[in-house]
Design a protein around this motif. Structure first.
Motif, PDB file in Angstrom:
ATOM      1  N   ARG A 127       6.901   1.346   0.017  1.00 37.92           N
ATOM      2  CA  ARG A 127       5.779   0.424  -0.149  1.00 37.92           C
ATOM      3  C   ARG A 127       5.592  -0.407   1.115  1.00 37.92           C
ATOM      4  NH1 ARG A 127       9.208  -1.280  -4.712  1.00 37.92           N
ATOM      5  NH2 ARG A 127       8.701  -0.065  -6.576  1.00 37.92           N
ATOM      6  N   LEU A 165       1.970 -11.150   1.175  1.00 37.58           N
ATOM      7  CA  LEU A 165       3.097 -10.869   0.299  1.00 37.58           C
ATOM      8  C   LEU A 165       4.429 -11.115   1.005  1.00 37.58           C
ATOM      9  CD1 LEU A 165       1.950  -7.723  -1.712  1.00 37.58           C
ATOM     10  CD2 LEU A 165       1.659 -10.153  -2.227  1.00 37.58           C
ATOM     11  N   MET A 172      -4.075  -3.248  -4.354  1.00 40.59           N
ATOM     12  CA  MET A 172      -3.128  -2.156  -4.143  1.00 40.59           C
ATOM     13  C   MET A 172      -3.857  -0.835  -3.903  1.00 40.59           C
ATOM     14  SD  MET A 172      -0.614  -0.459  -6.995  1.00 40.59           S
ATOM     15  CE  MET A 172      -2.088   0.168  -7.836  1.00 40.59           C
ATOM     16  N   TYR A 221      -6.435  -4.266   1.478  1.00 42.14           N
ATOM     17  CA  TYR A 221      -5.300  -4.179   0.559  1.00 42.14           C
ATOM     18  C   TYR A 221      -4.141  -5.069   1.023  1.00 42.14           C
ATOM     19  CZ  TYR A 221      -7.949   0.013  -0.564  1.00 42.14           C
ATOM     20  OH  TYR A 221      -8.963   0.891  -0.883  1.00 42.14           O
ATOM     21  N   ASP A 222      -3.381  -5.523   0.031  1.00 45.78           N
ATOM     22  CA  ASP A 222      -2.169  -6.296   0.286  1.00 45.78           C
ATOM     23  C   ASP A 222      -0.920  -5.438   0.140  1.00 45.78           C
ATOM     24  OD1 ASP A 222      -3.547  -8.998   0.297  1.00 45.78           O
ATOM     25  OD2 ASP A 222      -4.028  -8.335  -1.740  1.00 45.78           O
ATOM     26  N   LEU A 223      -1.065  -4.298  -0.530  1.00 42.96           N
ATOM     27  CA  LEU A 223       0.082  -3.466  -0.873  1.00 42.96           C
ATOM     28  C   LEU A 223      -0.328  -2.000  -0.847  1.00 42.96           C
ATOM     29  CD1 LEU A 223       2.999  -3.243  -2.111  1.00 42.96           C
ATOM     30  CD2 LEU A 223       1.915  -3.477  -4.353  1.00 42.96           C
ATOM     31  N   ILE A 261       1.245   1.823  -1.537  1.00 42.19           N
ATOM     32  CA  ILE A 261       2.387   2.496  -2.150  1.00 42.19           C
ATOM     33  C   ILE A 261       2.332   3.990  -1.846  1.00 42.19           C
ATOM     34  CG2 ILE A 261       3.536   3.078  -4.327  1.00 42.19           C
ATOM     35  CD1 ILE A 261       2.552   0.456  -5.452  1.00 42.19           C
ATOM     36  N   MET A 279      -3.685  -0.096   5.225  1.00 38.22           N
ATOM     37  CA  MET A 279      -3.389  -1.518   5.351  1.00 38.22           C
ATOM     38  C   MET A 279      -4.264  -2.168   6.411  1.00 38.22           C
ATOM     39  SD  MET A 279      -1.710  -4.174   4.366  1.00 38.22           S
ATOM     40  CE  MET A 279      -0.435  -3.501   3.292  1.00 38.22           C
ATOM     41  N   ALA A 315      -3.311  -9.455  -6.025  1.00 33.20           N
ATOM     42  CA  ALA A 315      -3.015  -8.542  -4.921  1.00 33.20           C
ATOM     43  C   ALA A 315      -3.788  -7.235  -5.077  1.00 33.20           C
ATOM     44  CB  ALA A 315      -1.513  -8.256  -4.852  1.00 33.20           C
ATOM     45  N   PHE A 373       4.122  -3.888   2.386  1.00 32.67           N
ATOM     46  CA  PHE A 373       3.686  -5.211   1.966  1.00 32.67           C
ATOM     47  C   PHE A 373       2.967  -5.884   3.126  1.00 32.67           C
ATOM     48  CE2 PHE A 373       7.329  -4.153  -0.622  1.00 32.67           C
ATOM     49  CZ  PHE A 373       7.012  -4.630  -1.891  1.00 32.67           C
ATOM     50  N   ILE A 428       5.890  -5.920  -8.550  1.00 27.12           N
ATOM     51  CA  ILE A 428       4.573  -5.372  -8.192  1.00 27.12           C
ATOM     52  C   ILE A 428       3.536  -5.793  -9.223  1.00 27.12           C
ATOM     53  CG2 ILE A 428       3.262  -3.277  -7.715  1.00 27.12           C
ATOM     54  CD1 ILE A 428       5.524  -4.006  -5.688  1.00 27.12           C
TER      55      ILE A 428
END
Length: 229
Positions: free
Chosen positions: A154, A160, A187, A109-111, A113, A104, A185, A156, A177
């Motif tokens: 996850r 987000l 990921m 990236y925005d997300l 996982i 992050m 977004a 965020f 998602i």
């Protein structure tokens, strides 16, 4: 360093919550956390208060989506750069959070996982068949491959957080998602291991798991198209 809030939705987790929070404090003391007690009928709230845990105490049960949004709204108001949900049953190992935060903090990236199947093979079980079907639905609608779409672990990012805080229908589910992916977004999945529940009872029985798979696929293919970002 990004400011991260760990959100712990908890419904009747009296048998687990101390272990979950103490593990967080031991393994990732650099990050803030908050327990969102979702109107538990057991002693979850009392235990948190007795231990001096950071607590948001909902007066009635709103379900996971309501507890999640409560935590998101708190993070938005306090100016956090990122949030991660950690289940109150101890399934998610916080030792993986720094690795996920590294991704992050690249700003790409925005997300992020936490996935069980980035480098490891999915077991051949009925529940994992449902996971594979949801994975297919995610790919068909978003064009992106997600190896573990039902993972609740996850992170965020800030954009987000802002979106979820201002929307009433953003649930921590695969269709949400997909919606974010369709709207640009970025990921990244990181390999993690999930643990089995140690105490208490999960309300995702086999019948409910099948119902969840059907409902989630319907949401991915139909309901998400009417959402407005």
């Amino acid at each position: 360093m990004l400011k991260l809030l760990i959100i712990i939705p908890a419904y009747n987790e009296a048998e687990n919550i101390v272990r979950v929070v103490e593990e967080l404090k031991e393994k990732v003391p650099q990050y803030d956390y908050v327990v969102v007690n979702d109107g538990s009928s057991d002693n979850t709230a009392l235990i948190c208060q007795q231990h001096g845990y950071h607590l948001l105490n909902l007066p009635c049960n709103l379900g996971l989506a309501g507890a999640f949004q409560t935590g998101i709204n708190y993070a938005y108001q306090k100016g956090y750069d990122a949030v991660i949900q950690i289940d109150g049953d101890g399934q998610h190992d916080p030792a993986y959070i720094p690795k996920m935060m590294e991704m992050m903090e690249t700003g790409a990236y925005d997300l992020i996982i936490g996935s069980r199947f980035v480098t490891e093979k999915r077991p051949n079980t009925l529940r994992m068949l449902g996971n594979a079907i949801i994975e297919w639905a995610v790919f068909v609608t978003s064009g992106q491959k997600m190896t573990d779409p039902t993972s609740g672990m996850r992170i965020f990012g800030k954009s987000l957080i802002d979106t979820i805080a201002h929307g009433m229908d953003y649930k921590p589910e695969p269709d949400t998602i997909v919606f974010f992916l369709r709207h640009g977004a970025k990921m990244k999945e990181v390999q993690v291991h999930m643990r089995e529940r140690v105490a208490g009872e999960s309300y995702l029985s086999m019948g409910r798991a099948i119902g969840y798979m059907i409902h989630t696929c319907m949401n991915i293919f139909v309901l998400q198209w009417v959402k407005k970002k």
